[in-house]
Scaffold this active site. Sequence first.
Site, PDB file in Angstrom:
ATOM      1  N   HIS A  60      29.959  96.798 -34.597  1.00 47.43           N
ATOM      2  CA  HIS A  60      28.885  96.157 -35.358  1.00 47.43           C
ATOM      3  C   HIS A  60      28.314  97.143 -36.360  1.00 47.43           C
ATOM      4  O   HIS A  60      28.601  98.332 -36.303  1.00 47.43           O
ATOM      5  CB  HIS A  60      27.797  95.587 -34.434  1.00 47.43           C
ATOM      6  CG  HIS A  60      26.941  96.594 -33.750  1.00 47.43           C
ATOM      7  ND1 HIS A  60      27.363  97.355 -32.686  1.00 47.43           N
ATOM      8  CD2 HIS A  60      25.667  96.970 -33.978  1.00 47.43           C
ATOM      9  CE1 HIS A  60      26.380  98.139 -32.277  1.00 47.43           C
ATOM     10  NE2 HIS A  60      25.347  97.937 -33.052  1.00 47.43           N
ATOM     11  N   HIS A  62      24.668  97.952 -38.944  1.00 41.44           N
ATOM     12  CA  HIS A  62      23.280  97.676 -39.313  1.00 41.44           C
ATOM     13  C   HIS A  62      23.054  98.197 -40.725  1.00 41.44           C
ATOM     14  O   HIS A  62      23.479  99.302 -41.054  1.00 41.44           O
ATOM     15  CB  HIS A  62      22.305  98.414 -38.385  1.00 41.44           C
ATOM     16  CG  HIS A  62      22.387  98.019 -36.956  1.00 41.44           C
ATOM     17  ND1 HIS A  62      21.941  96.805 -36.481  1.00 41.44           N
ATOM     18  CD2 HIS A  62      22.852  98.691 -35.880  1.00 41.44           C
ATOM     19  CE1 HIS A  62      22.114  96.760 -35.177  1.00 41.44           C
ATOM     20  NE2 HIS A  62      22.683  97.880 -34.787  1.00 41.44           N
ATOM     21  N   TYR A 152      28.832 108.056 -39.462  1.00 41.86           N
ATOM     22  CA  TYR A 152      28.784 106.825 -40.247  1.00 41.86           C
ATOM     23  C   TYR A 152      27.387 106.214 -40.255  1.00 41.86           C
ATOM     24  O   TYR A 152      27.185 105.058 -39.887  1.00 41.86           O
ATOM     25  CB  TYR A 152      29.805 105.823 -39.712  1.00 41.86           C
ATOM     26  CG  TYR A 152      31.198 106.405 -39.620  1.00 41.86           C
ATOM     27  CD1 TYR A 152      31.825 106.936 -40.739  1.00 41.86           C
ATOM     28  CD2 TYR A 152      31.875 106.438 -38.412  1.00 41.86           C
ATOM     29  CE1 TYR A 152      33.087 107.491 -40.663  1.00 41.86           C
ATOM     30  CE2 TYR A 152      33.149 106.984 -38.320  1.00 41.86           C
ATOM     31  CZ  TYR A 152      33.745 107.509 -39.451  1.00 41.86           C
ATOM     32  OH  TYR A 152      34.995 108.056 -39.363  1.00 41.86           O
TER      33      TYR A 152
END
Length: 191
Positions: A60, A62, A152
């Site tokens: 996932h 954000h 990341y």
Amino acid sequence: MPQYCRARIPGSIIVITCVTYERQPLFSTENAVNLLRYAVAQTRKERPFEIVGAAILPEHLHFLWQLPPNDCDYSSRVSPMKVLFTRALRGQEPPPTNLSLSRRKHRERDVWQRRFWERSLCEPQEVNLYLDYIHYNPVKHQLVTCPHAWPYSSFSRYVAKGLYSENWACQCQGRSSRVPDLSKIMNEMGE
């Protein structure tokens, strides 16, 4: 069928969370992260926005996006980003045969969950709290012991600006820093 209401506040900062299909760890390679960066860059060329914060985890991601002053259409940015990434990742290969009828009907692949989670932020303290959440997320998911160890995310950019210390929420190498209380956001986001 559910009706999804999305807040539309022109020029706001939006928290965006996108999840991969069946939580596959698609972003576990540097190549996949680079494909996502390319998709985001292409999307920004066509529909400008600023990236306030980001963390890309294996299954996932954000983002905190700042939209232009009179613009509130973040959906028109999320959708092409997902499409561009999917095309770059899967190319011309045919979809898997085990996809559901619904996914085939909507011409969806096996890359993303259908929708995304979002929230418009209006107060600076909310933005700071979500930045903390995003930067701490790799630690929360036990990918690293400290935010500075995750490659990341936008954390190092904030350290370079002097807005975070490098040892913020750090638990490595004998260092121990206060871990932020992010329980309210974690409950809100269902994590």
